[in-house]
Write a protein that holds these residues in place. Structure first.
Motif, PDB file in Angstrom:
ATOM      1  N   PRO A  62       0.812  -1.250  -0.021  1.00 16.16           N
ATOM      2  CA  PRO A  62       0.132  -0.212  -0.067  1.00 16.16           C
ATOM      3  C   PRO A  62       0.926   1.188   0.007  1.00 16.16           C
ATOM      4  O   PRO A  62       0.449   2.221  -0.428  1.00 16.16           O
ATOM      5  N   GLU A  63       1.951   1.371   0.616  1.00 15.67           N
ATOM      6  CA  GLU A  63       2.867   2.504   0.533  1.00 15.67           C
ATOM      7  C   GLU A  63       3.155   2.990  -0.505  1.00 15.67           C
ATOM      8  O   GLU A  63       3.122   3.982  -0.794  1.00 15.67           O
ATOM      9  N   CYS A 108       1.440   2.590  -3.416  1.00 17.63           N
ATOM     10  CA  CYS A 108       0.421   3.108  -4.203  1.00 17.63           C
ATOM     11  C   CYS A 108       0.026   4.444  -3.558  1.00 17.63           C
ATOM     12  O   CYS A 108      -0.355   5.441  -4.369  1.00 17.63           O
ATOM     13  N   LEU A 109      -0.027   4.633  -2.238  1.00 23.04           N
ATOM     14  CA  LEU A 109      -0.247   5.640  -1.573  1.00 23.04           C
ATOM     15  C   LEU A 109       0.838   7.099  -1.806  1.00 23.04           C
ATOM     16  O   LEU A 109       0.382   8.143  -1.790  1.00 23.04           O
ATOM     17  N   ALA A 110       2.074   6.588  -2.056  1.00 18.34           N
ATOM     18  CA  ALA A 110       3.097   7.427  -2.228  1.00 18.34           C
ATOM     19  C   ALA A 110       3.354   8.082  -3.522  1.00 18.34           C
ATOM     20  O   ALA A 110       3.897   8.973  -3.871  1.00 18.34           O
ATOM     21  N   SER A 111       2.639   7.283  -4.643  1.00 14.18           N
ATOM     22  CA  SER A 111       2.839   7.742  -5.885  1.00 14.18           C
ATOM     23  C   SER A 111       1.953   9.134  -6.067  1.00 14.18           C
ATOM     24  O   SER A 111       1.104   9.558  -5.347  1.00 14.18           O
TER      25      SER A 111
END
Lengths: 175, 91
Positions: free
Chosen positions: A127-128, A130-133
């Motif tokens: 998830p990190e 995807c969240l950081a993109s």
């Protein structure tokens, strides 16, 4: 209530030999009451069997009736005891309950399926990442906003052009 | 912050599959209201959207505001929510 009960018992003392005390049974034992009748009947039965056929049926019906009354009054505690489950009974019950659960699941699959899969997003491993993109660009945001505004205006501009009567006489000319 | 920071992150939430808050921090510390709204959004959106219209499922849901955004991801049956500050371009 207490007075009525004690009077009733005193009346029956001569017949049933009951002395009401704290150990007196509230329920009358049907088996012990019927023993006398049964014994008399069984003693007389051999002599009556040979010569008196109608009376025999009467005796039999009376016996059957007594048996049925006794059976209805008896509570079989041993049969009610469900705690002593044998292993095979336990397995049978497991099987039965599993079948029932499967039956309910299949019949309610539509409802349960939507509850379980009612999430818009798919499960992703990291998830990190995807969240950081990067977030959506301002140009794309503006494009979506303008498109939604245009669609909203278009929907608001929808008008009904009234040309004909809503209620018309139909099929009246044929009659 | 307990978790690896994400650029512009000001708060985070982790929800279980029923929408209950598991962990939280920053701006979204114990923010059950935001958690409920965003969890409702990803569940309601699935009912409203026609799956035939989209060839692939979604990985991320972003709720954009003028200066911040909520980013929602699903991983290991947990909903991860991050509040990110937007970098306002200097005109």
């Amino acid at each position: 209530m207490g007075c009525c009960w004690s009077l009733f018992c005193k009346d029956d003392n001569s017949l049933q030999n009951c002395e009401p005390n704290e150990r007196t049974h509230l329920l009358v034992d049907p088996v012990s009451n019927n023993i006398n009748i049964q014994r008399v009947n069984s003693d007389d039965l051999p002599s009556r069997l040979s010569n008196d056929l109608p009376k025999k049926t009467d005796e039999q019906s009376a016996l059957t009736r007594i048996l049925q009354e006794t059976a209805t009054n008896v509570i079989d505690v041993a049969a009610l005891d469900t705690h002593n489950l044998q292993q095979h009974e336990y397995l049978e019950r497991v099987k039965t309950y599993n079948i029932k659960v499967q039956h309910v699941l299949t019949s309610n699959r539509a409802v349960l399926g939507t509850k379980l899969k009612s999430c818009l997003l798919q499960d992703i491993p990291q998830p990190e990442k995807c969240l950081a993109s990067d977030l959506i660009g301002s140009e794309d945001t503006n494009l979506v906003s303008q498109s939604v505004d245009a669609a909203l205006n278009a929907v608001n501009d929808i008008k009904v052009d009234h040309k004909e009567d809503l209620v018309v006489p139909f099929g009246l000319g044929l009659n | 912050m307990d978790r690896p920071s994400i650029p512009g992150q000001t708060g985070y939430l982790t929800l279980n599959s029923e929408g209950a808050v598991l962990t939280s921090g920053g701006d979204l510390h114990n923010d059950e209201k935001t958690a409920g709204i965003l969890h409702g959004l990803i569940t309601v959106a699935q009912d409203r959207l026609d799956p035939k219209a989209f060839k692939q499922s979604f990985k991320r849901l972003t709720v954009m505001f003028d200066d911040h955004a909520y980013v929602v991801c699903l991983s290991n049956r947990k909903t991860h929510i991050v509040k990110r500050q937007l970098v306002v371009p200097v005109n």
